[in-house]
Design a protein around this motif. Structure first.
Motif, PDB file in Angstrom:
ATOM      1  N   PHE B 239       0.859  -1.187   0.000  1.00 50.56           N
ATOM      2  CA  PHE B 239       0.000   0.000   0.000  1.00 50.56           C
ATOM      3  C   PHE B 239       0.894   1.234   0.000  1.00 50.56           C
ATOM      4  CE2 PHE B 239      -4.326  -1.622   1.033  1.00 50.56           C
ATOM      5  CZ  PHE B 239      -4.013  -2.968   1.108  1.00 50.56           C
ATOM      6  N   ASP B 240       0.950   1.893  -1.138  1.00 51.78           N
ATOM      7  CA  ASP B 240       1.772   3.104  -1.238  1.00 51.78           C
ATOM      8  C   ASP B 240       0.953   4.332  -0.867  1.00 51.78           C
ATOM      9  OD1 ASP B 240       4.002   1.709  -2.034  1.00 51.78           O
ATOM     10  OD2 ASP B 240       3.550   1.915  -4.185  1.00 51.78           O
ATOM     11  N   SER B 241       1.639   5.373  -0.481  1.00 58.30           N
ATOM     12  CA  SER B 241       0.915   6.577  -0.046  1.00 58.30           C
ATOM     13  C   SER B 241       1.182   7.758  -0.968  1.00 58.30           C
ATOM     14  CB  SER B 241       1.341   6.950   1.373  1.00 58.30           C
ATOM     15  OG  SER B 241       2.716   7.247   1.399  1.00 58.30           O
ATOM     16  N   ASN B 242       1.717   7.490  -2.154  1.00 54.30           N
ATOM     17  CA  ASN B 242       2.072   8.614  -3.028  1.00 54.30           C
ATOM     18  C   ASN B 242       0.948   9.021  -3.973  1.00 54.30           C
ATOM     19  OD1 ASN B 242       2.154   6.310  -4.494  1.00 54.30           O
ATOM     20  ND2 ASN B 242       4.114   6.708  -5.498  1.00 54.30           N
ATOM     21  N   SER B 243      -0.168   8.318  -3.917  1.00 55.32           N
ATOM     22  CA  SER B 243      -1.233   8.646  -4.861  1.00 55.32           C
ATOM     23  C   SER B 243      -2.560   8.065  -4.379  1.00 55.32           C
ATOM     24  CB  SER B 243      -0.889   8.057  -6.238  1.00 55.32           C
ATOM     25  OG  SER B 243      -1.987   8.177  -7.097  1.00 55.32           O
ATOM     26  N   TYR B 244      -3.629   8.688  -4.830  1.00 53.32           N
ATOM     27  CA  TYR B 244      -4.948   8.145  -4.548  1.00 53.32           C
ATOM     28  C   TYR B 244      -5.289   7.032  -5.538  1.00 53.32           C
ATOM     29  CZ  TYR B 244      -6.221  11.903  -1.316  1.00 53.32           C
ATOM     30  OH  TYR B 244      -6.282  12.748  -0.247  1.00 53.32           O
TER      31      TYR B 244
END
Lengths: 97, 312
Positions: B239-244
């Protein structure tokens, strides 16, 4: 888990949730972050208010998860309101991007 | 109208259609207007079709004639307008709530023979109730030639603009500038408030997310701003946090991305709430997650969502 600050579902007065103290916690996601409603599981009126919140939101398509685990790290989907559930997170509908 | 000795020619007029249409370019009359609509004492300039300029005292919007005509023709509620013509007097009353057009009535009165001749003094007075939005106006004109009075009065508007002296203009500009700066300041305050609210919401969402992560996931989050989830089927997701969009990734043991999934909450909800919503659904109900999400396959692999849904 730290104590969690929230409000009563009946009058909005401030409350603190701590696991295992007879209170239930509904965390409802929203644009300003989640809203935490802390209800007394031994108080019928508060149980009814929590049920009302649950049902209103799930009718809007929110999904409810019963969060368990010593650190809340597991979530189980709920199909109906259960007053025995101590902590639940209500999530707005997800959609494909 | 403040037509003090000047001569002007016609141009188009707005307001009601006129019963009399002047000849284009026809040189009309000279006239004097003493009191007009609006605040007294403000200078305006009228440039006539022949290039001559006149200075009078009147406030209007952009056209003296237009203002005058609108005032007279827009009598749609309680009014009592009287128009006096010297040496004759013509009065037109408009009943409450009617839409009769005083101007036209008056015009007809004049045309029926009240005013003809080579020279006549004319004064016009109209009154109306305050509720009609009208104010008392008066004007006089002199030296009409052979043209019927109304025909002359009803001439299309000369171009009118308001002249300001330099001091007045500077004061006006200063007021405008101050108003602009105030709006800008309000905008900056609003922007800061919005930013603070968003930051507060993001902080709350991150706090909530952290309460739903294991110690290992929290460590991953703190060090790399991502976390991993292994589902019941044994698949590992990052789960990355750089994009929606497309921030949930199926990865192999070497952390190589095999598929990307796009599934999200409405965008006004803080990013960490998206991550938690995705995590809760994927852990609890991987097939439903796959049904909702759009999958982008990497490196020529098959769609994992098809496999999961087939097995479900």
């Amino acid at each position: 888990m730290e104590n969690i600050a929230g409000t009563s579902p009946l009058d909005g007065s401030p409350r603190t949730y701590q696991p295992g103290t007879g209170f239930g916690l509904i965390e409802q996601m929203g644009p300003e972050g989640d809203t935490k409603s802390i209800w007394d599981r031994n108080n019928e009126d508060e149980v009814a208010a929590a049920r009302d919140t649950y049902e209103k939101l799930t009718k809007k398509g929110y999904r409810a998860y019963h969060v368990t685990g010593s650190e809340g790290e597991k979530g189980e989907p709920m199909s109906e309101f259960d007053p025995k559930v101590e902590r639940m997170i209500l999530v707005p509908p997800l959609q494909g991007g | 109208m403040p037509l003090d000795g000047g001569t002007f020619t016609a141009g188009p007029v707005v307001a009601e259609p006129r019963p009399f249409v002047p000849e284009p370019g026809e040189i009309l009359h000279t006239a004097t207007v003493e009191d007009l609509v609006g605040q007294p004492g403000t200078e305006i300039s009228i440039t006539a079709g022949d290039g001559s300029s006149l200075i009078g005292t009147q406030i209007s919007t952009d056209s003296l004639w237009q203002s005058w005509n609108l005032t007279l023709t827009n009598t749609t509620s309680s009014t009592s307008n009287s128009i006096q013509l010297h040496p004759q007097s013509v009065t037109q009353n408009v009943a409450t709530g009617t839409t009769e057009i005083v101007w036209r009535q008056w015009n007809n009165s004049i045309v029926t023979g009240s005013v003809t001749g080579s020279s006549v003094d004319l004064s016009i007075t109209t009154t109306a109730s305050a509720s009609a939005g009208l104010i008392t106006t008066g004007s006089s004109a002199t030296s009409f030639n052979h043209t019927p009075v109304w025909n002359a009065w009803n001439r299309p508007a000369p171009h009118v603009w308001q002249q300001m002296d330099p001091a007045e203009r500077a004061a006006h500009e200063e007021t405008e500038r101050a108003a602009y700066e105030e709006r800008q300041a309000q905008y900056r305050v609003q922007r800061e408030e919005d930013r603070a609210k968003k930051a507060e919401a993001a902080e709350k969402a991150e706090k909530l997310l952290l309460t739903c992560l294991t110690a290992e996931q929290r460590m991953e989050w703190r060090t790399r701003k991502c976390f991993y989830v292994t589902t019941r089927t044994g698949r590992r997701y990052r789960f990355d946090s750089n994009s929606y969009q497309g921030n949930v990734k199926l990865v192999n043991r070497d952390d190589m991305v095999l598929s990307t999934f796009c599934i999200h909450l409405p965008h006004h909800i803080p990013l960490c709430d998206h991550l938690l919503a995705q995590k809760l659904m994927l852990e609890a109900d991987e097939p439903t997650f796959m049904r909702i999400a759009n999958e982008a396959v990497r490196g020529g692999n098959g769609r994992v969502s098809d496999l999961i849904l087939a097995a479900a």
